[in-house]
Design an enzyme around this catalytic site. Structure first.
Site, PDB file in Angstrom:
ATOM      1  N   HIS A 373      32.981  40.713  48.911  1.00 17.92           N
ATOM      2  CA  HIS A 373      34.424  40.661  49.190  1.00 17.92           C
ATOM      3  C   HIS A 373      34.766  40.572  50.661  1.00 17.92           C
ATOM      4  CE1 HIS A 373      35.902  41.676  45.100  1.00 17.92           C
ATOM      5  NE2 HIS A 373      34.721  42.277  44.998  1.00 17.92           N
ATOM      6  N   LYS A 565      50.610  44.461  52.857  1.00 16.85           N
ATOM      7  CA  LYS A 565      49.153  44.517  52.701  1.00 16.85           C
ATOM      8  C   LYS A 565      48.657  45.629  53.596  1.00 16.85           C
ATOM      9  CE  LYS A 565      49.099  40.158  54.217  1.00 16.85           C
ATOM     10  NZ  LYS A 565      48.220  39.365  53.373  1.00 16.85           N
ATOM     11  N   ARG A 566      47.382  46.017  53.467  1.00 17.21           N
ATOM     12  CA  ARG A 566      46.843  47.006  54.391  1.00 17.21           C
ATOM     13  C   ARG A 566      47.072  46.542  55.838  1.00 17.21           C
ATOM     14  NH1 ARG A 566      43.924  51.507  52.143  1.00 17.21           N
ATOM     15  NH2 ARG A 566      43.433  51.908  54.310  1.00 17.21           N
ATOM     16  N   LYS A 571      44.519  40.924  59.877  1.00 23.68           N
ATOM     17  CA  LYS A 571      45.641  40.419  59.082  1.00 23.68           C
ATOM     18  C   LYS A 571      46.848  40.061  59.961  1.00 23.68           C
ATOM     19  CE  LYS A 571      44.204  43.229  55.074  1.00 23.68           C
ATOM     20  NZ  LYS A 571      44.008  42.290  53.940  1.00 23.68           N
ATOM     21  N   THR A 673      45.066  38.531  47.604  1.00 23.60           N
ATOM     22  CA  THR A 673      45.616  38.402  46.238  1.00 23.60           C
ATOM     23  C   THR A 673      47.134  38.599  46.281  1.00 23.60           C
ATOM     24  OG1 THR A 673      44.911  40.707  45.964  1.00 23.60           O
ATOM     25  CG2 THR A 673      43.593  39.009  44.881  1.00 23.60           C
TER      26      THR A 673
HETATM   27  O1  B1N Z   1      38.903  42.307  48.562  1.00 25.20           O
HETATM   28  C1  B1N Z   1      39.941  41.516  47.982  1.00 25.20           C
HETATM   29  C2  B1N Z   1      40.158  40.244  48.783  1.00 25.20           C
HETATM   30  O2  B1N Z   1      41.243  39.537  48.226  1.00 25.20           O
HETATM   31  C3  B1N Z   1      40.447  40.598  50.247  1.00 25.20           C
HETATM   32  O3  B1N Z   1      40.511  39.401  50.987  1.00 25.20           O
HETATM   33  C4  B1N Z   1      39.346  41.492  50.782  1.00 25.20           C
HETATM   34  O4  B1N Z   1      39.660  41.885  52.103  1.00 25.20           O
HETATM   35  C5  B1N Z   1      39.207  42.728  49.898  1.00 25.20           C
HETATM   36  C6  B1N Z   1      35.147  48.557  51.666  1.00 25.20           C
HETATM   37  C7  B1N Z   1      36.634  46.827  50.879  1.00 25.20           C
HETATM   38  N1  B1N Z   1      37.004  43.298  50.972  1.00 25.20           N
HETATM   39  N2  B1N Z   1      36.321  44.438  51.225  1.00 25.20           N
HETATM   40  C8  B1N Z   1      37.030  45.441  50.801  1.00 25.20           C
HETATM   41  C9  B1N Z   1      37.367  47.783  50.212  1.00 25.20           C
HETATM   42  C10 B1N Z   1      37.002  49.127  50.256  1.00 25.20           C
HETATM   43  C11 B1N Z   1      35.885  49.507  50.995  1.00 25.20           C
HETATM   44  O5  B1N Z   1      35.517  50.803  51.041  1.00 25.20           O
HETATM   45  C12 B1N Z   1      35.507  47.221  51.604  1.00 25.20           C
HETATM   46  N3  B1N Z   1      38.167  44.973  50.269  1.00 25.20           N
HETATM   47  C13 B1N Z   1      38.140  43.656  50.382  1.00 25.20           C
HETATM   48  C14 B1N Z   1      39.552  41.212  46.547  1.00 25.20           C
HETATM   49  O6  B1N Z   1      38.516  40.300  46.487  1.00 25.20           O
END
Ligand code: B1N
Length: 831
Positions: A373, A565-566, A571, A673
């Site tokens: 991701h 968004k976060r 971003k 998303t």
């Molecule tokens: O996952 C989403 C994507 O649509 C986003 O672009 C992407 O930023 C998001 C460590 C993450 N990537 N990595 C994380 C979350 C929690 C954590 O502890 C990494 N979240 C994304 C769905 O594909």
């Protein structure tokens, strides 16, 4: 558990008032639940009692289908998808379940006849915030689609006692409040105290000879903690299928603590109990890994171990021997957070179930698939070998052994290329030795995918280039999607009704491609009027909501320009801010110009330890305060920060947006998303060629999308040539004056230092190239304003955006996983 014959399906008559779908049955069920579960009658019931009664009345109707699904899946030995995720960001259940049951209208009427305010009952629900952002919400959308597509599946995760913090804004700063979501009880979950597995930590391993005189390994742990299952039914839309979300809660293991108790150490035993329960206590509030946090590694192993043990139990309960485990189960790893599962399955097969390495590996590597991701280097998980060894000594041995087998293969394929071997190793050897979780996930999986076309390309050509050279067929793309049930039908019922009326059917809700039927009406002025009215109504609702919560009043005629968004530098919320400051300066310079009014709306949480993100929130609120109170601006532009952006609050935002800000630096946002959620609700996008924006633009047509900024290739080139942000600052007078205005102290009651860390970073480093894209962004925003003047044209573009969003349903994404990656079939459960 035995494989004894199952009882006849549904052999007990249940009360029809607990399952009936008629208005009368719903009313009766509601009053019964209010009385028997809440112990209340109408006259003394609190709003929360009413909500609980409504929730139980809804759940009763889901349970019927759940039992049927479970029985069917069991007797058919259905191949099952297990979605392992450290996060599930579900959002409120009640309204969503009513939609999926198809009883929104009946329930609304029933409530009305009982003299209840149904919207208030729905608003009473506190959402389970068991996720940070996109990754957790994606898991929730996928659960909805798996059920809707009738694919047998189990979501496995952690039942955090405290989810993502609640955000309040005090003096413009983010303040975190703990999210005690279970305080008033959770009517959607069913505890399964008997589904409980021991999870080991620490200690040492030893070799011994088994009864066949073979050398085996035994793990002697220092600590054992129990994981107890809590089940939430996930109902599909308009189908009988109900899948399972099984979340694990940590509890002290009675038998283990008894040892301490036995020697009279009562306080020791109680302390161990308290400590055990910290494992599932709180979600880490970061959307990148918490470096070196032991508890985080313990959490990951905790839910992974419980889940794999549960799958093995299910295998014995249904199919039988473990040899067919990879035919019965496919496990999708949601990022690397659950990638210990690879080593844990190996351990269980070998140490607990007698398999030799080759047979265990053959099964293991056919079971797992891994979704990446993010490409951000700081977000790639590694764990120091010393911590790993201290907590999971047996798994370290297994990781070493996997690595030994794997690197031998690499050496044979790439003779003498030790540099490549070093890069691909599961262990990083430069500096402190670390376990690379992403490499473990790739080596342990038979399929690896990115989450948007561009991202998957970059996964192959940059992050996992060596692995792609080695196993080209292992790599796939599955572009993310979102569920139209929650993000259209639940969030925006007015638009959903208008679409169904226009298309002459509500088939689009299960087949989002049918939205194309709207295209035939895109020029219809009757539709334009109604479309516009729906949007204005949503904007009025949001304006009222924001006025109530922030005191800021928005003009529903203004462009609602939303970035939710976060908060993260990549971003680029600060790029948006620079545009706002530009608009402000323009009005100040020529107050009488003919400007299109705009409402700039932000929402999003910052990780509590991310200083720069928190400073960006402060700056948004500081700019808002000045602009909103400047009489010369006279409401022409307004800025507001929606506190506590989460799934529930987001449902107010998506329907009301005219413009969706998707302005990350190209190559940084894996997919996004939110971009899909806004566009599905008729917002136009201003965005870069990043993540899924690329595909959204392809689908909706480039004339219906506001594109700006460098491409990922241009970003790479620019960085290789040397990026010097200070030159942009020096050369562009407007950019300079926007940044200088921040430094002037105007937004900080004269304090010229407060925002210095932010402005200095922009001028001197600017890792996400805000300054390089500034000019293009401002120009593009000017186009947006011009386009908005032509209401007819804007509305037409809005209709076309919705009409062409079919691809971005999570149903499409799940179909692709099912067909190309999982090789699973639907198992329809009749109604
Ligand atoms: O996952 C989403 C994507 O649509 C986003 O672009 C992407 O930023 C998001 C460590 C993450 N990537 N990595 C994380 C979350 C929690 C954590 O502890 C990494 N979240 C994304 C769905 O594909």
């Amino acid at each position: 558990m035995s494989m004894a014959q199952s009882p006849e399906p549904l052999d007990v008559d249940r009360e029809s008032t607990r399952t009936g779908m008629s208005k009368t049955a719903l009313k009766q069920g509601f009053l019964d639940n209010l009385f028997y579960i809440q112990g209340r009658f109408r006259e003394v019931a609190t709003p929360h009692d009413l909500y609980m009664a409504a929730a139980y009345t809804t759940r009763d109707r889901i349970l019927e289908r759940w039992i049927k699904s479970a029985q069917h899946y069991k007797s058919n030995q259905s191949r099952t998808v297990c979605y392992l995720s450290a996060e599930f960001l579900l959002g409120p259940h009640l309204a969503n379940n009513l939609v999926n049951l198809g009883i929104v209208e009946t329930a609304t009427e029933a409530a009305h006849e009982l003299g209840l305010d149904f919207d208030a009952i729905i608003a009473e629900e506190e959402e389970p915030g068991l996720g940070n952002g996109g990754l957790g919400r994606l898991a929730a959308c996928f659960m909805d689609s798996l059920s809707t597509l009738q694919i047998p599946s189990i979501g496995y995760g952690i039942r955090y006692e405290f989810g993502i913090f609640d955000q309040t804004i005090e003096d413009g700063w983010q303040v975190e409040k703990s999210d005690n979501w279970l305080r008033n009880g959770n009517p959607w979950e069913i505890p399964r105290p008997k589904i409980r597995f021991p999870v080991f930590y620490g200690g040492y391993t030893e070799q011994y000879r088994d009864h066949d005189d073979r050398t085996r390994t035994r793990w002697v742990p220092a600590q054992i903690i129990d994981g107890v299952a809590y089940d939430t039914p996930i109902l599909g839309y308009g189908v009988g299928n109900v899948n399972l979300l099984r979340l694990w809660k940590a509890e002290a293991s009675e038998s283990f603590d008894f040892q301490a108790f036995n020697v009279g150490n009562y306080y020791g035993a109680v302390h161990a109990k308290i400590e055990a329960e910290t494992i599932s206590k709180v979600l880490y509030p970061n959307d990148e890994p918490e470096a070196g946090k032991e508890l985080r590694l313990k959490q990951q192993f905790f839910f992974v171990s419980c889940s794999i043990q549960d799958m093995i139990r299910l295998q014995f309960n249904t199919v039988g021997p473990l040899d067919s485990f990879a035919e019965k189960f496919v496990v999708q790893l949601n990022d690397t957070h659950p990638s210990l599962a690879v080593a844990e399955l190996m351990r269980l097969l070998m140490d607990e179930h007698d398999m030799d390495w080759d047979r265990a590996w053959d099964i293991t590597h056919r079971v797992f698939c891994y979704t990446n991701h993010t490409l951000l280097p700081e977000a790639l998980e590694t764990w120091s070998v010393s911590l790993f060894e201290r907590l999971l000594p047996r798994h370290l041995e297994i990781v070493y052994e996997i690595n030994r087998h794997f690197l031998d293969e690499v050496r044979i394929r790439f003779l003498g290329d030790e540099e490549r071997v070093r890069r691909m190793s599961l262990i990083a050897e430069d500096g402190e030795r670390r376990v690379r979780m992403a490499n473990l996930a790739v080596v342990g999986s038979r399929a690896v995918n990115g989450v948007a076309a561009l991202h998957s390309e970059l996964v192959k050509t940059t992050l996992f280039k060596d692995f792609h050279d080695f196993w080209p067929d292992r790599f796939h793309n599955v572009t993310n999607g979102v569920t139209p049930r929650r993000f259209m039908v639940v969030a925006n019922p007015r638009l959903a009704r208008l679409i169904s009326e226009t298309c002459g059917s509500d088939d689009w809700i299960r087949d989002l491609g049918r939205l194309r039927d709207l295209e035939a009406h895109a020029m219809d002025s009757g539709l334009h009027e109604r479309w516009h009215a729906v949007k204005i109504a949503a904007k009025r609702d949001l304006a009222a909501w924001l006025k109530h919560r922030t005191g800021v009043l928005l003009d529903p005629e203004a462009i609602f320009d939303v970035q939710a968004k976060r908060i993260h530098e990549y971003k680029r919320q600060h790029l948006n801010l620079l545009h706002i400051i530009r608009c402000y300066q323009r009005i100040k310079q020529s107050p009488n110009q003919d400007m299109v009014p705009r409402a700039f709306i932000f929402g999003g949480k910052a990780a509590p330890g991310y200083f720069m993100a928190k400073l960006i929130i402060k700056l948004i609120n500081a700019v808002a305060e000045v602009i909103n109170n400047d009489p010369q601006i006279n409401g022409f532009i307004r800025v507001v920060f929606m506190p506590d952006f989460n799934v529930k609050n987001g449902q107010h935002l998506y329907p009301a947006a005219n413009l969706s800000e998707q302005i990350s630096l190209a190559g940084k946002e894996a997919s996004g998303t939110g971009n899909m959620k806004f566009s599905m609700n008729g917002a136009l996008t201003i965005g870069t060629l990043d993540g899924a924006n690329v595909e959204i633009r392809e689908e909706v047509g480039k004339e219906n999308f506001f594109l700006f900024g460098m491409s990922a290739d241009e970003v790479g080139q620019h960085q290789r040539e040397g990026y010097r942000p200070w030159e942009y600052y020096a050369r562009d007078a407007e950019l300079k004056s926007d940044i200088d205005l921040i430094n002037s102290g105007l937004f900080s009651h004269g304090d010229t230092q407060l925002f210095r860390p932010l402005t200095d970073r922009l001028v001197n480093q600017d890792p996400f190239m805000v300054l390089a894209d500034y000019r293009a962004y401002i120009a593009c925003q000017d186009h947006v304003a011009e386009a908005y003047r032509d209401h007819q044209h804007w509305t037409r573009m809005s209709i076309l955006n919705v009409a062409r969003m079919g691809k971005f349903s999570s149903d499409r994404a799940i179909r692709e996983y099912a067909e190309h990656i999982w090789r699973t079939e639907p198992h329809p459960i009749g109604l």
